[in-house]
Design a protein around this motif. Sequence first.
Motif, PDB file in Angstrom:
ATOM      1  N   ALA A 232       0.825  -1.215   0.000  1.00 23.21           N
ATOM      2  CA  ALA A 232       0.000   0.000   0.000  1.00 23.21           C
ATOM      3  C   ALA A 232       0.855   1.260   0.000  1.00 23.21           C
ATOM      4  CB  ALA A 232      -0.923  -0.008   1.213  1.00 23.21           C
ATOM      5  N   GLY A 233       2.152   1.102   0.174  1.00 25.17           N
ATOM      6  CA  GLY A 233       3.029   2.276   0.190  1.00 25.17           C
ATOM      7  C   GLY A 233       2.889   3.126   1.441  1.00 25.17           C
ATOM      8  N   VAL A 234       2.538   2.503   2.569  1.00 22.47           N
ATOM      9  CA  VAL A 234       2.486   3.268   3.827  1.00 22.47           C
ATOM     10  C   VAL A 234       3.557   2.729   4.779  1.00 22.47           C
ATOM     11  CG1 VAL A 234       0.007   3.706   3.605  1.00 22.47           C
ATOM     12  CG2 VAL A 234       0.786   1.814   5.016  1.00 22.47           C
ATOM     13  N   ASN A 235       3.998   3.598   5.691  1.00 25.15           N
ATOM     14  CA  ASN A 235       4.956   3.167   6.702  1.00 25.15           C
ATOM     15  C   ASN A 235       4.242   2.378   7.783  1.00 25.15           C
ATOM     16  OD1 ASN A 235       7.222   4.447   5.626  1.00 25.15           O
ATOM     17  ND2 ASN A 235       6.570   6.403   6.512  1.00 25.15           N
ATOM     18  N   ILE A 236       4.879   1.318   8.240  1.00 24.96           N
ATOM     19  CA  ILE A 236       4.244   0.521   9.289  1.00 24.96           C
ATOM     20  C   ILE A 236       4.104   1.340  10.572  1.00 24.96           C
ATOM     21  CG2 ILE A 236       6.280  -0.620  10.291  1.00 24.96           C
ATOM     22  CD1 ILE A 236       4.516  -3.291   9.915  1.00 24.96           C
ATOM     23  N   GLU A 237       4.940   2.363  10.750  1.00 25.11           N
ATOM     24  CA  GLU A 237       4.837   3.232  11.939  1.00 25.11           C
ATOM     25  C   GLU A 237       3.521   4.019  11.930  1.00 25.11           C
ATOM     26  OE1 GLU A 237       7.665   3.180   9.987  1.00 25.11           O
ATOM     27  OE2 GLU A 237       8.582   1.770  11.399  1.00 25.11           O
TER      28      GLU A 237
END
Lengths: 318, 318
Positions: A232-237
């Motif tokens: 999804a292109g998001v940071n896991i943070e």
Amino acid sequence: MHRITAAEAAAYLRECGDAYILIHRAPDGDCIGAGYSLQAVLRQLGKKARVLCADPIPQRFSFLLPEEPEEEFTPDCILSVDVADELLFGELTETYQGRIDLCIDHHISNQLYAERVLLEECAAATCEVLYQVYWEMGITFTEQITKCLYTGMATDTGCFRFANTTPETHSYTAELMRQFPDIRYDLINRAMFTVKTRQQIQAEITMLRNIEYYLDGKCVMLWATHDICSDAGVNIEDMEGLTSLSLQPEGVEVGITVRERKPGEFKISMRSARDINVSALCAKLGGGGHIRAAGCTIKGTVAEVREKLLAIVSGVLS
Amino acid sequence: MHRITAAEAAAYLRECGDAYILIHRAPDGDCIGAGYSLQAVLRQLGKKARVLCADPIPQRFSFLLPEEPEEEFTPDCILSVDVADELLFGELTETYQGRIDLCIDHHISNQLYAERVLLEECAAATCEVLYQVYWEMGITFTEQITKCLYTGMATDTGCFRFANTTPETHSYTAELMRQFPDIRYDLINRAMFTVKTRQQIQAEITMLRNIEYYLDGKCVMLWATHDICSDAGVNIEDMEGLTSLSLQPEGVEVGITVRERKPGEFKISMRSARDINVSALCAKLGGGGHIRAAGCTIKGTVAEVREKLLAIVSGVLS
């Protein structure tokens, strides 16, 4: 250690000298509101006062900070507000452990580590406790003090939504609003409860797209694995702080958020919509917490984690 | 028509006979809480009372309804609560227009259509007005009446979040909670503000995936076109009631939700995060509404609609 009343805490604060005020690491609206309102109250009485926190104050709370700069001074006493355990001082623990003259708090888990403790376990927020103390002290409620107390009470109750909200939360809020009707409480609420960054919105979409319903919808699982996030292109943070999403679906009793901390190791956040004790469920998996919000860590594959969680949860839901 | 005070309304309700109580079509928490609390109050005084609504009461409000069945009777008087305009009686308008003996309301737009009008424009909810009336009447606040009044005040203020929340909203809520501490206010709030159906969750994801940011993020547009909905497999009807999503992104001033009503015809819902008057913007497009929530209809292609909206909004945002 001895426990004291609000009136005794008020008397102590009137007489104490210059003070350091410790709040907990990863500061939230209640400890920030408590710390900076107490600083303002002590300054109003002509004392020097300084708030100490192991972590920086997040930008969205900057409207609670005083305009006057922090001063350097040697304190006569050390106070803590909203800190249940000295370990929550974070990197300040080593310096201040065993040195707290007065702790004011509302956490039932308070470790009673201070010389004097004002602990009101039924209060929704430490700011609710402080409202009474300030009232006993007869101080002038300024606009800044009002914003601090309002923000603390509102944030710790999810804007008066949660079960911890008391009649006092509402009546103190009414009094604060009466004294300062021109404060834009609605904009404080917007900043605290509505606003999301673009990254947070993307993270929410990513989690909700992979929502899993089990046990007739009574159990909901949300996943933040490295695979899902990189697709999804998001940071896991950015997937932190989204645990409340798991309680949105109609009919859910137990909402579970699973975040992959490192490959093969998963941090589990369990939430209860009503009365199921998720602390007891997490204890079976080596974790713990509160009745309605608990957590644990599980190692394994996604399939193994899912199976372990369902085995535990189906024991109370089916 | 003459305007009366809460004390006069209390006196009227003590003396009036059996009553029909009209609430507005598409009933919400405030009119339902107002209507059914008033029914309970009148029944407590030995009168017959019945709530009439053009539309069915949504399932999630069923906990506010009385256990006693509705009776058939000929009314001595006809009351309306939370209804700003007789047209809002919906299909009951024809029957009851011009026949209202007492209207109790808080909408500034009230058309003063009733014989007697108790209108408090500064109250957050009609239930807030009724709290005072019931207090004047000296009635017994039962659990059901308390749930009704709480739900009305909570829903009309977005759980005490919005700018319409008054000190009285909080202090009346405090009093209600003190009298009935065992009511699960947290579960009422969960049902009103947190719970979503699976369809609603899917609809939200669909809208947010297509979010558009303009003018440095100060303008946000969300689209529910037939194409977007059919691609995502959601009903366009499920996209109703999602207009608040447009105000979530950080930095947004004007949030716009565009729903395709029929091919080439778009219903626009405009929301203001702070102080921009979206009613004035919608007026330029042939619509209207409130300062912070307004709407209009635009015909054309998606590209034409977007261009028209941006032209209007950029006038106040750039």
